[in-house]
Enzyme design. Structure first.
Site, PDB file in Angstrom:
ATOM      1  N   HIS A   1       0.636  -1.257   0.068  1.00 58.49           N
ATOM      2  CA  HIS A   1       0.051   0.054  -0.101  1.00 58.49           C
ATOM      3  C   HIS A   1       0.220   1.072  -0.185  1.00 58.49           C
ATOM      4  O   HIS A   1       0.472   2.418  -0.282  1.00 58.49           O
ATOM      5  CB  HIS A   1      -1.020  -0.239   1.150  1.00 58.49           C
ATOM      6  CG  HIS A   1      -2.425   0.905   0.909  1.00 58.49           C
ATOM      7  ND1 HIS A   1      -3.723   0.405   1.957  1.00 58.49           N
ATOM      8  CD2 HIS A   1      -2.965   1.086  -0.583  1.00 58.49           C
ATOM      9  CE1 HIS A   1      -4.631   0.683   0.822  1.00 58.49           C
ATOM     10  NE2 HIS A   1      -3.955   1.669  -0.014  1.00 58.49           N
TER      11      HIS A   1
ATOM     12  N   ASP B   1     -10.399  -0.125   3.945  1.00 59.84           N
ATOM     13  CA  ASP B   1      -8.712  -0.431   4.660  1.00 59.84           C
ATOM     14  C   ASP B   1      -9.359  -0.981   5.859  1.00 59.84           C
ATOM     15  O   ASP B   1      -9.870  -0.284   6.627  1.00 59.84           O
ATOM     16  CB  ASP B   1      -7.861  -0.248   4.385  1.00 59.84           C
ATOM     17  CG  ASP B   1      -5.886  -0.329   4.780  1.00 59.84           C
ATOM     18  OD1 ASP B   1      -6.311  -1.475   5.510  1.00 59.84           O
ATOM     19  OD2 ASP B   1      -4.746   0.591   4.193  1.00 59.84           O
TER      20      ASP B   1
ATOM     21  N   HIS C   1      -6.728  -0.614   7.773  1.00 61.34           N
ATOM     22  CA  HIS C   1      -5.719   0.372   8.549  1.00 61.34           C
ATOM     23  C   HIS C   1      -5.905   1.256   7.886  1.00 61.34           C
ATOM     24  O   HIS C   1      -6.128   1.303   7.216  1.00 61.34           O
ATOM     25  CB  HIS C   1      -4.379  -0.382   8.413  1.00 61.34           C
ATOM     26  CG  HIS C   1      -4.026  -1.975   8.539  1.00 61.34           C
ATOM     27  ND1 HIS C   1      -4.206  -2.907   7.958  1.00 61.34           N
ATOM     28  CD2 HIS C   1      -3.977  -2.857   9.693  1.00 61.34           C
ATOM     29  CE1 HIS C   1      -4.126  -3.903   8.827  1.00 61.34           C
ATOM     30  NE2 HIS C   1      -3.846  -4.009   9.301  1.00 61.34           N
TER      31      HIS C   1
ATOM     32  N   ASP D   1      -2.810   3.358   7.445  1.00 66.00           N
ATOM     33  CA  ASP D   1      -1.265   3.573   6.830  1.00 66.00           C
ATOM     34  C   ASP D   1      -1.731   5.166   7.708  1.00 66.00           C
ATOM     35  O   ASP D   1      -1.254   6.043   6.349  1.00 66.00           O
ATOM     36  CB  ASP D   1      -1.541   3.749   4.984  1.00 66.00           C
ATOM     37  CG  ASP D   1      -2.063   1.717   4.870  1.00 66.00           C
ATOM     38  OD1 ASP D   1      -2.084   1.055   6.093  1.00 66.00           O
ATOM     39  OD2 ASP D   1      -2.929   1.053   3.921  1.00 66.00           O
TER      40      ASP D   1
ATOM     41  N   HIS E   1       4.315   1.639   4.108  1.00 67.36           N
ATOM     42  CA  HIS E   1       2.750   0.714   3.901  1.00 67.36           C
ATOM     43  C   HIS E   1       1.940   1.249   5.217  1.00 67.36           C
ATOM     44  O   HIS E   1       1.227   0.790   4.215  1.00 67.36           O
ATOM     45  CB  HIS E   1       2.825  -0.485   3.485  1.00 67.36           C
ATOM     46  CG  HIS E   1       2.868  -1.629   4.444  1.00 67.36           C
ATOM     47  ND1 HIS E   1       1.899  -2.734   4.210  1.00 67.36           N
ATOM     48  CD2 HIS E   1       3.420  -1.379   5.441  1.00 67.36           C
ATOM     49  CE1 HIS E   1       1.585  -3.475   5.646  1.00 67.36           C
ATOM     50  NE2 HIS E   1       2.886  -2.708   6.155  1.00 67.36           N
TER      51      HIS E   1
ATOM     52  N   ASP F   1      -7.405  -1.499   0.234  1.00 66.61           N
ATOM     53  CA  ASP F   1      -6.993  -2.024   0.370  1.00 66.61           C
ATOM     54  C   ASP F   1      -7.044  -3.792  -0.012  1.00 66.61           C
ATOM     55  O   ASP F   1      -7.866  -3.548   1.766  1.00 66.61           O
ATOM     56  CB  ASP F   1      -5.832  -2.140   1.338  1.00 66.61           C
ATOM     57  CG  ASP F   1      -4.982  -2.751   2.530  1.00 66.61           C
ATOM     58  OD1 ASP F   1      -4.841  -4.702   1.981  1.00 66.61           O
ATOM     59  OD2 ASP F   1      -3.833  -2.465   2.845  1.00 66.61           O
TER      60      ASP F   1
ATOM     61  N   ASP G   1      -6.982  -5.958   2.586  1.00 65.19           N
ATOM     62  CA  ASP G   1      -7.099  -6.386   4.169  1.00 65.19           C
ATOM     63  C   ASP G   1      -8.431  -5.687   4.708  1.00 65.19           C
ATOM     64  O   ASP G   1      -8.151  -6.116   6.206  1.00 65.19           O
ATOM     65  CB  ASP G   1      -6.102  -6.329   4.934  1.00 65.19           C
ATOM     66  CG  ASP G   1      -5.563  -4.700   4.736  1.00 65.19           C
ATOM     67  OD1 ASP G   1      -6.877  -4.042   5.488  1.00 65.19           O
ATOM     68  OD2 ASP G   1      -3.861  -4.441   5.246  1.00 65.19           O
TER      69      ASP G   1
ATOM     70  N   GLU H   1      -2.154  -5.407  -1.831  1.00 64.66           N
ATOM     71  CA  GLU H   1      -1.980  -6.139  -0.750  1.00 64.66           C
ATOM     72  C   GLU H   1      -2.560  -7.092  -0.846  1.00 64.66           C
ATOM     73  O   GLU H   1      -2.458  -8.078  -0.157  1.00 64.66           O
ATOM     74  CB  GLU H   1      -2.064  -5.956   0.533  1.00 64.66           C
ATOM     75  CG  GLU H   1      -1.482  -4.031   0.687  1.00 64.66           C
ATOM     76  CD  GLU H   1      -0.051  -4.206   1.245  1.00 64.66           C
ATOM     77  OE1 GLU H   1       0.357  -5.673   1.939  1.00 64.66           O
ATOM     78  OE2 GLU H   1       0.400  -3.311   1.296  1.00 64.66           O
TER      79      GLU H   1
HETATM   80 MN    MN Z   1      -3.465  -0.625   3.628  1.00 65.40          MN
END
Ligand code: MN
Length: 341
Positions: free
Chosen positions: A121, A144, A146, A148, A161, A252, A254, A297
């Site tokens: 990312h 996402d 996260h 980031d 990332h 992302d 994830d 990712e």
């Molecule tokens: Mn990310």
């Protein structure tokens, strides 16, 4: 025979005209960024090829998109890439992102909606930067687990990332130290033009930054409370408060629950369902303002079985199909008629 031919040609032209009239014709430019130095796990550089192998181009064409695949970028090995303070391999990340920025800018100039296949990312730095060079008024929807948004000084891991947003936001500019190969990067997004969806693993420093900047976030708690339809309505209310702006979707994989997307480097339990993920893309597509997309990712080496790679890649493809007009209710050509006996 001649008559038949011209008749057929006229019909085909009419069909095309009707298609153009009734359906939005998507023109898609794909760039692969096989890059993994924004984090520590090997394999995410194979993401672009794994997503292509799941049939991305053919499936986009089958639903009526014009697709140009620009292939994969080639990144130079960077030697002696020692950390600068906390950030790891900054020279490689800075250099690769410059290439991504140039590629995305070219694809936008060619008139396509850009799809950047990662890679990790950290590549959003280049993708958003290149997009903003053509569309400075853009807004960012960041999907996402996260945020980031660590700065080079707050990052607990040093992995870039986990930091891309910090380099891009105007309001954080005076918090960012100089890094080698990062001098070309100028902040290009305002905090008010960012929406996060799917958060569930946010560092304390990131949480502070999000609150301090007043960034709109829909964590998984808000997804649970409001439902994804309300989340998307509020997302669009937020980013289109005054004018209609082009959207940069940075997705992302994830963000999705690990049961759906196991082949990724930093899975976090309790993520978006398949239906919630696809709904996000359908809703953004319907705005007509999706201008660039990152799908990042996907890491086949994080899978324990081949089926996990296939599942993750096919979900990634479905998200991209949703971005370009696939609707679950189905669709039909504008001139379809039920055959009569
Ligand atoms: Mn990310």
């Amino acid at each position: 025979m001649m008559k038949m031919h011209s008749h057929d040609t006229a019909r085909a032209a009419l069909r095309l005209f009707r298609t153009l009239l009734h359906q939005q014709l998507h023109s898609v430019g794909i760039i692969g960024a096989p890059f993994c130095r924004g984090q520590q796990r090997d394999g995410v550089q194979h993401g672009p090829d794994v997503i292509r192998a799941a049939g991305l181009v053919r499936k986009l064409e089958d639903q009526g998109c014009r697709v140009k695949d620009y292939g994969n970028l080639k990144f130079e090995e960077v030697t002696n890439d020692q950390p600068i303070g906390r950030p790891k391999t900054p020279r490689a990340v800075g250099l690769a992102n410059k290439q991504v920025a140039d590629a995305v800018q070219k694809i936008k100039k060619d008139g396509h909606t850009c799809v950047m296949l990662g890679g990790d990312h950290s590549l959003a730095i280049g993708s958003i930067h290149g997009h903003a060079a053509c569309r400075p008024e853009l807004s960012v929807v960041w999907v996402d687990a996260h945020a980031d948004i660590n700065t080079p000084l707050t990052t607990p891991t040093g992995n870039i990332h986990g930091q891309p947003m910090s380099y891009l936001i105007h309001e954080l500019h005076d918090k960012i130290p100089v890094l080698p190969n990062f001098s070309w990067i100028q902040p290009c997004v305002e905090a008010k033009d960012i929406v996060y969806i799917g958060l569930r693993d946010v560092d304390p420093e990131e949480h502070y930054i999000l609150k301090y900047l007043g960034i709109k976030t829909f964590s998984m708690t808000e997804v649970d409370r409001l439902g994804i339809a309300q989340v998307m309505e509020q997302t669009c209310d937020h980013v289109f408060s005054k004018i209609k702006k082009p959207i940069h979707l940075s997705f992302d994989i994830d963000a999705l629950d690990p049961s759906l997307a196991p082949a990724t480097g930093t899975p976090v339990t309790g993520g978006l369902t398949y239906r919630e993920g696809v709904y996000i893309t359908e809703h953004l597509c319907q705005t007509g303002l999706l201008s660039a997309i990152d799908l990042v990712e996907v890491n086949p080496k994080q899978a324990t079985r081949d089926e996990e790679i296939k599942l993750t890649a096919s979900v990634a493809v479905d998200l991209l199909l949703g971005c370009f007009g696939r609707v679950r209710e189905g669709s039909h050509g504008a001139d379809y008629k039920i055959p009569e006996p």
